[in-house]
Motif scaffolding. Structure first.
Motif, PDB file in Angstrom:
ATOM      1  N   SER A  35      24.033  31.632  16.765  1.00  0.00           N
ATOM      2  CA  SER A  35      23.451  32.974  16.767  1.00  0.00           C
ATOM      3  C   SER A  35      24.090  33.834  17.846  1.00  0.00           C
ATOM      4  O   SER A  35      24.626  33.334  18.835  1.00  0.00           O
ATOM      5  CB  SER A  35      21.940  32.897  17.027  1.00  0.00           C
ATOM      6  N   HIS A  36      24.035  35.140  17.648  1.00  0.00           N
ATOM      7  CA  HIS A  36      24.261  36.088  18.727  1.00  0.00           C
ATOM      8  C   HIS A  36      22.911  36.272  19.418  1.00  0.00           C
ATOM      9  O   HIS A  36      21.877  36.395  18.751  1.00  0.00           O
ATOM     10  CB  HIS A  36      24.750  37.427  18.184  1.00  0.00           C
ATOM     11  N   LEU A  37      22.902  36.307  20.745  1.00  0.00           N
ATOM     12  CA  LEU A  37      21.643  36.305  21.477  1.00  0.00           C
ATOM     13  C   LEU A  37      21.512  37.506  22.406  1.00  0.00           C
ATOM     14  O   LEU A  37      22.492  37.987  22.974  1.00  0.00           O
ATOM     15  CB  LEU A  37      21.503  35.026  22.306  1.00  0.00           C
ATOM     16  N   SER A  38      20.289  37.964  22.560  1.00  0.00           N
ATOM     17  CA  SER A  38      19.943  39.029  23.501  1.00  0.00           C
ATOM     18  C   SER A  38      19.004  38.452  24.550  1.00  0.00           C
ATOM     19  O   SER A  38      17.913  37.985  24.224  1.00  0.00           O
ATOM     20  CB  SER A  38      19.271  40.187  22.759  1.00  0.00           C
ATOM     21  N   VAL A  39      19.448  38.457  25.810  1.00  0.00           N
ATOM     22  CA  VAL A  39      18.622  38.002  26.931  1.00  0.00           C
ATOM     23  C   VAL A  39      17.960  39.228  27.552  1.00  0.00           C
ATOM     24  O   VAL A  39      18.646  40.201  27.897  1.00  0.00           O
ATOM     25  CB  VAL A  39      19.466  37.259  27.984  1.00  0.00           C
ATOM     26  N   VAL A  40      16.639  39.197  27.679  1.00  0.00           N
ATOM     27  CA  VAL A  40      15.889  40.353  28.163  1.00  0.00           C
ATOM     28  C   VAL A  40      14.981  39.944  29.316  1.00  0.00           C
ATOM     29  O   VAL A  40      14.271  38.934  29.228  1.00  0.00           O
ATOM     30  CB  VAL A  40      15.038  40.977  27.033  1.00  0.00           C
ATOM     31  N   LYS A 173      15.543  45.715  28.922  1.00  0.00           N
ATOM     32  CA  LYS A 173      14.631  45.978  27.810  1.00  0.00           C
ATOM     33  C   LYS A 173      15.295  45.539  26.513  1.00  0.00           C
ATOM     34  O   LYS A 173      16.489  45.254  26.470  1.00  0.00           O
ATOM     35  CB  LYS A 173      14.285  47.474  27.744  1.00  0.00           C
ATOM     36  N   ASN A 174      14.507  45.493  25.439  1.00  0.00           N
ATOM     37  CA  ASN A 174      15.071  45.170  24.139  1.00  0.00           C
ATOM     38  C   ASN A 174      16.150  46.181  23.788  1.00  0.00           C
ATOM     39  O   ASN A 174      16.051  47.366  24.123  1.00  0.00           O
ATOM     40  CB  ASN A 174      13.985  45.175  23.067  1.00  0.00           C
ATOM     41  N   LEU A 175      17.178  45.729  23.094  1.00  0.00           N
ATOM     42  CA  LEU A 175      18.353  46.559  22.840  1.00  0.00           C
ATOM     43  C   LEU A 175      17.997  47.892  22.196  1.00  0.00           C
ATOM     44  O   LEU A 175      18.482  48.944  22.605  1.00  0.00           O
ATOM     45  CB  LEU A 175      19.350  45.788  21.972  1.00  0.00           C
ATOM     46  N   ARG A 176      17.166  47.866  21.182  1.00  0.00           N
ATOM     47  CA  ARG A 176      16.860  49.110  20.463  1.00  0.00           C
ATOM     48  C   ARG A 176      16.111  50.114  21.346  1.00  0.00           C
ATOM     49  O   ARG A 176      16.139  51.314  21.072  1.00  0.00           O
ATOM     50  CB  ARG A 176      16.060  48.801  19.198  1.00  0.00           C
ATOM     51  N   TYR A 194      19.727  37.443  17.222  1.00  0.00           N
ATOM     52  CA  TYR A 194      18.586  36.652  16.790  1.00  0.00           C
ATOM     53  C   TYR A 194      17.314  37.479  16.978  1.00  0.00           C
ATOM     54  O   TYR A 194      17.134  38.094  18.031  1.00  0.00           O
ATOM     55  CB  TYR A 194      18.511  35.362  17.601  1.00  0.00           C
ATOM     56  N   PRO A 195      16.438  37.503  15.967  1.00  0.00           N
ATOM     57  CA  PRO A 195      15.291  38.426  16.012  1.00  0.00           C
ATOM     58  C   PRO A 195      14.431  38.324  17.263  1.00  0.00           C
ATOM     59  O   PRO A 195      13.903  39.323  17.736  1.00  0.00           O
ATOM     60  CB  PRO A 195      14.496  38.035  14.757  1.00  0.00           C
ATOM     61  N   VAL A 196      14.288  37.126  17.807  1.00  0.00           N
ATOM     62  CA  VAL A 196      13.450  36.941  18.997  1.00  0.00           C
ATOM     63  C   VAL A 196      14.359  36.846  20.221  1.00  0.00           C
ATOM     64  O   VAL A 196      15.134  35.888  20.356  1.00  0.00           O
ATOM     65  CB  VAL A 196      12.591  35.672  18.888  1.00  0.00           C
ATOM     66  N   PRO A 197      14.315  37.830  21.122  1.00  0.00           N
ATOM     67  CA  PRO A 197      15.187  37.772  22.300  1.00  0.00           C
ATOM     68  C   PRO A 197      14.799  36.625  23.228  1.00  0.00           C
ATOM     69  O   PRO A 197      13.671  36.121  23.198  1.00  0.00           O
ATOM     70  CB  PRO A 197      14.957  39.128  22.975  1.00  0.00           C
ATOM     71  N   VAL A 198      15.748  36.225  24.043  1.00  0.00           N
ATOM     72  CA  VAL A 198      15.501  35.202  25.061  1.00  0.00           C
ATOM     73  C   VAL A 198      14.864  35.903  26.258  1.00  0.00           C
ATOM     74  O   VAL A 198      15.500  36.724  26.921  1.00  0.00           O
ATOM     75  CB  VAL A 198      16.806  34.513  25.490  1.00  0.00           C
ATOM     76  N   LYS A 199      13.611  35.616  26.523  1.00  0.00           N
ATOM     77  CA  LYS A 199      12.890  36.274  27.609  1.00  0.00           C
ATOM     78  C   LYS A 199      13.098  35.527  28.933  1.00  0.00           C
ATOM     79  O   LYS A 199      12.939  34.308  29.000  1.00  0.00           O
ATOM     80  CB  LYS A 199      11.397  36.333  27.288  1.00  0.00           C
TER      81      LYS A 199
END
Length: 328
Positions: A35-40, A173-176, A194-199
């Motif tokens: 997955s591509h991941l977003s860490v927030v 914050k979340n990307l959007r 991935y729909p659920v970011p890594v918190k």
């Protein structure tokens, strides 16, 4: 006994704890279809520390990636689409230098107008079964400028569709929530993550135990309670107090008195962190914290969800048994 832990400045603190977060990231990046991941996480939650730890972990023999490239976008931030592509190519070249010097020289020489060549290069890597992991720290900064267009995000979406490239971004914050342009919001780039970011938030019990173990000191239960009361698990505050304990505490162990003394010694050193934490709070969160301090605790049902969540994520409050209590 451990050396003092780096808190803020040019040195990145070593990754201690965060086992659950790192396990999730590792699993998502090493599965059959990564997955591509977003860490927030809020300021000072340790996102940069986490990404540096991940980069080090991905250099191991069990990593499926040929190269892992950490790009700090919070400094020398690209201010145009062309500059973003040019720096991206430069970073790829640097990261591939020890893997394939010829490839590194080729991609590193590409400029902002050479997107088609970059796309062909990423496609070539895919055909050869190569994989590159890029970690984009401080991704808030280029999003905040509002100068990057949907055209760039659409191109990045195309690059990210190749199995040879995987992205991990780190933002507060979340990307959007960070995109300033309505046109950019409509790009499909944001859907790749991935729909659920890594918190990433405050240090949990397991993380704190890892820090205690690294010091070589004994921390009595009373000391652990006071550390939570003083810092709320906020990483730089927690480590600042632990550093004072390392310097001042007798080898017999740390009790609540040792923590209170450490707090008095560390207050001036962490005043900047405290000011930034407070400045980052929304007006509603500040009002709620002030009320919590005056009342010690409140039923969570009497507090706003967004304000409550904000305080908890920053380490300024804890929630237990339906009660919200001020910390820090």
């Amino acid at each position: 006994m451990a050396d003092r832990f780096p808190i803020l400045g040019t040195d990145i603190a070593p990754l201690i704890g965060r086992e659950a977060v790192m396990r999730r990231i590792w699993n998502d990046l090493t599965k059959t279809s990564p997955s591509h991941l977003s860490v927030v996480g809020p300021r000072y939650s340790g996102k940069s520390v986490l990404l540096h730890g991940l980069a080090e972990r991905m250099m191991g023999e069990d990593s499926p990636y040929n190269a892992t490239i950490l790009w700090d976008l919070g400094h020398q931030t690209p201010e145009s689409d062309g500059e973003f592509i040019a720096v991206l190519c430069h970073r790829l070249g640097e990261g591939l230098r020890s893997v394939n010097p010829d490839y590194a020289q080729h991609v590193g020489s590409l400029g902002g107008d050479d997107y088609q060549d970059l796309r062909e290069f990423i496609g070539l890597l895919a055909k050869e079964g190569a994989r590159i992991l890029m970690l984009w720290d401080g991704f808030d900064k280029p999003l905040a400028t509002g100068r990057l267009t949907r055209g760039l995000w659409d191109r990045l979406r195309e690059l990210a569709s190749y199995p040879s490239l995987r992205l991990v971004t780190a933002t507060r914050k979340n990307l959007r929530e960070l995109i300033r342009s309505e046109e950019s919001v409509s790009s499909d780039f944001w859907n790749i993550f991935y729909p659920v970011p890594v918190k990433v938030g405050v240090l949990d019990n397991t993380d704190r135990e890892a820090v205690y173990a690294a010091t070589g000191l004994s921390f009595f239960d009373s000391a652990r309670t006071e550390l939570e009361n003083w810092t709320g698990g906020c990483p730089p505050l927690f480590l600042a107090l632990v550093n004072e304990v390392i310097e001042e505490c007798p080898k017999s162990g740390a009790d609540n008195n040792a923590i209170n003394q450490a707090a008095s010694l560390a207050t001036n050193k962490v005043s900047g962190v405290l000011n930034c934490l407070w400045d980052d709070c929304s007006p509603g969160a500040r009002d709620l914290y002030t009320i919590l301090v005056a009342n010690d605790m409140l039923p969570s049902s009497e507090t706003g969800k967004s304000e409550r969540t904000e305080l908890i994520e920053k380490g300024l409050a804890t929630l237990s048994g339906g009660k919200l209590k001020a910390t820090c």
